[in-house]
Design a protein around this motif. Structure first.
Motif, PDB file in Angstrom:
ATOM      1  N   THR A 179       9.654 -25.764   1.302  1.00 12.18           N
ATOM      2  CA  THR A 179      10.746 -26.698   1.548  1.00 12.18           C
ATOM      3  C   THR A 179      11.015 -26.753   3.039  1.00 12.18           C
ATOM      4  O   THR A 179      10.473 -25.965   3.822  1.00 12.18           O
ATOM      5  N   ARG A 180      11.863 -27.667   3.425  1.00 13.07           N
ATOM      6  CA  ARG A 180      12.215 -27.747   4.843  1.00 13.07           C
ATOM      7  C   ARG A 180      12.880 -26.452   5.298  1.00 13.07           C
ATOM      8  O   ARG A 180      12.585 -25.940   6.390  1.00 13.07           O
ATOM      9  N   GLU A 181      13.766 -25.913   4.453  1.00 14.59           N
ATOM     10  CA  GLU A 181      14.434 -24.660   4.819  1.00 14.59           C
ATOM     11  C   GLU A 181      13.440 -23.517   4.927  1.00 14.59           C
ATOM     12  O   GLU A 181      13.570 -22.656   5.803  1.00 14.59           O
ATOM     13  N   ALA A 224      -0.387 -13.086   7.390  1.00 18.44           N
ATOM     14  CA  ALA A 224      -1.741 -12.946   6.855  1.00 18.44           C
ATOM     15  C   ALA A 224      -1.808 -11.947   5.709  1.00 18.44           C
ATOM     16  O   ALA A 224      -2.734 -11.989   4.901  1.00 18.44           O
ATOM     17  N   LEU A 225      -0.830 -11.042   5.628  1.00 21.06           N
ATOM     18  CA  LEU A 225      -0.779 -10.063   4.539  1.00 21.06           C
ATOM     19  C   LEU A 225      -0.233 -10.644   3.241  1.00 21.06           C
ATOM     20  O   LEU A 225      -0.298  -9.991   2.195  1.00 21.06           O
ATOM     21  N   LEU A 226       0.305 -11.859   3.290  1.00 16.80           N
ATOM     22  CA  LEU A 226       0.824 -12.482   2.074  1.00 16.80           C
ATOM     23  C   LEU A 226      -0.299 -12.699   1.065  1.00 16.80           C
ATOM     24  O   LEU A 226      -1.472 -12.844   1.436  1.00 16.80           O
ATOM     25  N   PRO A 227       0.044 -12.739  -0.224  1.00 13.61           N
ATOM     26  CA  PRO A 227      -0.968 -13.110  -1.218  1.00 13.61           C
ATOM     27  C   PRO A 227      -1.569 -14.472  -0.879  1.00 13.61           C
ATOM     28  O   PRO A 227      -0.904 -15.322  -0.273  1.00 13.61           O
ATOM     29  N   SER A 228      -2.807 -14.695  -1.267  1.00 12.22           N
ATOM     30  CA  SER A 228      -3.484 -15.939  -0.899  1.00 12.22           C
ATOM     31  C   SER A 228      -2.725 -17.161  -1.395  1.00 12.22           C
ATOM     32  O   SER A 228      -2.661 -18.187  -0.707  1.00 12.22           O
ATOM     33  N   TRP A 229      -2.115 -17.073  -2.595  1.00 14.24           N
ATOM     34  CA  TRP A 229      -1.377 -18.230  -3.111  1.00 14.24           C
ATOM     35  C   TRP A 229      -0.155 -18.538  -2.254  1.00 14.24           C
ATOM     36  O   TRP A 229       0.223 -19.711  -2.103  1.00 14.24           O
ATOM     37  N   ALA A 230       0.455 -17.503  -1.672  1.00 10.84           N
ATOM     38  CA  ALA A 230       1.606 -17.728  -0.799  1.00 10.84           C
ATOM     39  C   ALA A 230       1.164 -18.321   0.529  1.00 10.84           C
ATOM     40  O   ALA A 230       1.830 -19.204   1.085  1.00 10.84           O
ATOM     41  N   ARG A 231       0.030 -17.853   1.063  1.00 10.44           N
ATOM     42  CA  ARG A 231      -0.484 -18.427   2.308  1.00 10.44           C
ATOM     43  C   ARG A 231      -0.822 -19.905   2.128  1.00 10.44           C
ATOM     44  O   ARG A 231      -0.610 -20.705   3.038  1.00 10.44           O
ATOM     45  N   ARG A 232      -1.342 -20.250   0.965  1.00 10.59           N
ATOM     46  CA  ARG A 232      -1.655 -21.663   0.722  1.00 10.59           C
ATOM     47  C   ARG A 232      -0.396 -22.517   0.708  1.00 10.59           C
ATOM     48  O   ARG A 232      -0.397 -23.657   1.190  1.00 10.59           O
ATOM     49  N   LEU A 233       0.701 -21.977   0.167  1.00  7.05           N
ATOM     50  CA  LEU A 233       1.966 -22.720   0.191  1.00  7.05           C
ATOM     51  C   LEU A 233       2.448 -22.955   1.615  1.00  7.05           C
ATOM     52  O   LEU A 233       3.106 -23.965   1.897  1.00  7.05           O
ATOM     53  N   TYR A 234       2.129 -22.035   2.506  1.00  3.68           N
ATOM     54  CA  TYR A 234       2.491 -22.197   3.910  1.00  3.68           C
ATOM     55  C   TYR A 234       1.495 -23.072   4.677  1.00  3.68           C
ATOM     56  O   TYR A 234       1.622 -23.256   5.881  1.00  3.68           O
ATOM     57  N   GLY A 235       0.496 -23.584   3.965  1.00  3.97           N
ATOM     58  CA  GLY A 235      -0.459 -24.472   4.611  1.00  3.97           C
ATOM     59  C   GLY A 235      -1.733 -23.794   5.059  1.00  3.97           C
ATOM     60  O   GLY A 235      -2.618 -24.436   5.632  1.00  3.97           O
ATOM     61  N   GLY A 236      -1.851 -22.488   4.816  1.00  4.20           N
ATOM     62  CA  GLY A 236      -3.076 -21.776   5.164  1.00  4.20           C
ATOM     63  C   GLY A 236      -4.128 -21.941   4.087  1.00  4.20           C
ATOM     64  O   GLY A 236      -3.849 -22.369   2.970  1.00  4.20           O
ATOM     65  N   LEU A 237      -5.343 -21.596   4.406  1.00  2.00           N
ATOM     66  CA  LEU A 237      -6.448 -21.763   3.465  1.00  2.00           C
ATOM     67  C   LEU A 237      -6.548 -20.628   2.457  1.00  2.00           C
ATOM     68  O   LEU A 237      -7.191 -20.768   1.427  1.00  2.00           O
ATOM     69  N   GLY A 238      -5.950 -19.502   2.772  1.00  6.05           N
ATOM     70  CA  GLY A 238      -6.023 -18.374   1.848  1.00  6.05           C
ATOM     71  C   GLY A 238      -7.417 -17.792   1.733  1.00  6.05           C
ATOM     72  O   GLY A 238      -7.793 -17.266   0.690  1.00  6.05           O
TER      73      GLY A 238
END
Length: 288
Positions: A179-181, A224-238
């Motif tokens: 989300t924006r927040e 980078a230590l986040l689970p891959s699914w969380a990194r993807r939510l942040y726009g990373g490739l995971g």
């Protein structure tokens, strides 16, 4: 003779073994990035907290609370829990999606914060090289049900094993989104204002490049230590390489931190708890 109180956990617990690790400050930052992905929880924080104006003060208060629950006496931990419950009971927020007003001490929100925090502590420590076997991992989650009770959760409703934590994340993932927040919070966590003692020299023209870059490196590692699914939510490739790079970095950081003098690595609450534990051992030896 008064009984020596070593608190909710004590020297034989996995909790004490884990929380003696200074690398857990990275885990705390990881948990904040993760918590921001829950829109309702993020709304509760954004609408009730002055974290932007007092980021470091809030961080220190959170660290003090965790330290009290882990290393304080039973009475100190329970008093800290009561204060937190009273504070939460007064707070409400507006759901950004539905417009509904809700209490921030809803069990679902408290459970989300609890699980993301303890899972972050455990995952970060293991990836940094702290030796914990599968039985110790489950014991840690079970032990931490005691801290869940302090914030008002029924212990049996909180995941108590690694498998239960995995199942919990699977169930809650559909509720998570960027989300924006969440984006604003993640940006703030990555580049917060420097503490006063560090920001003052900048105002008189001194270069503070190294502290700023060092913090950016830590924040990047926490992300980078986040689970891959969380990194993807942040726009990373995971990608797996992201996780491998984070593992290497956090292991090196742990080695550097554990090389510091013990007085730098242990706070007063931890030292006091160890003194009580030593007293308990001595008392047991004289009565055995």
């Amino acid at each position: 003779m008064d009984t020596v109180d070593v608190g909710l956990f004590g020297p034989g617990s996995v909790t004490w073994k884990l929380h003696q690790e200074p690398i857990l400050f990275v885990a705390g930052l990881r948990s904040l990035y993760l918590q921001a992905l829950h829109p309702r929880a993020m709304a509760g924080v954004a609408q009730n907290s002055n974290y932007r104006q007092d980021a470091w003060g809030r961080l220190l208060r959170t660290a003090e609370y965790v330290g009290t629950t882990v290393y304080g006496t039973t009475d100190e931990a329970e008093r800290a829990g009561r204060r937190l419950r009273r504070l939460h009971a007064r707070m409400t927020a507006i759901d950004p999606a539905t417009g509904e007003r809700f209490r921030i001490d809803e069990p679902d929100l408290l459970r989300w914060v609890h699980v993301t925090e303890v899972e972050s502590f455990l995952d970060t420590a293991r990836r940094a090289g702290v030796p914990l076997d599968a039985d110790e991992v489950d014991r840690y989650y079970t032990e931490q049900r005691r801290t869940a009770a302090l914030v008002g959760l029924a212990p049996e409703t909180v995941p108590g094993t690694a498998a239960e934590v995995t199942d919990y994340y699977q169930r809650i993932r559909p509720e998570l989104r960027m989300t924006r927040e969440a984006a604003e919070t993640a940006l703030f966590l990555t580049a917060p204002p420097l503490p006063w003692k560090l920001s003052l020299p900048a105002r008189i023209g001194l270069n503070l490049g190294p502290p700023r870059w060092a913090y950016l490196g830590i924040a990047g590692t926490a992300l980078a230590l986040l689970p891959s699914w969380a990194r993807r939510l942040y726009g990373g490739l995971g990608l797996p390489t992201t996780a491998l790079s984070a593992d290497v970095t956090v292991r090196a950081l742990r080695l550097a931190l554990t090389a510091l003098p013990r007085d730098w690595r242990e706070g007063p609450m931890q030292r006091a708890a160890k003194e009580r534990a030593a007293q308990l051992t001595a008392t047991a030896g004289t009565t055995g």
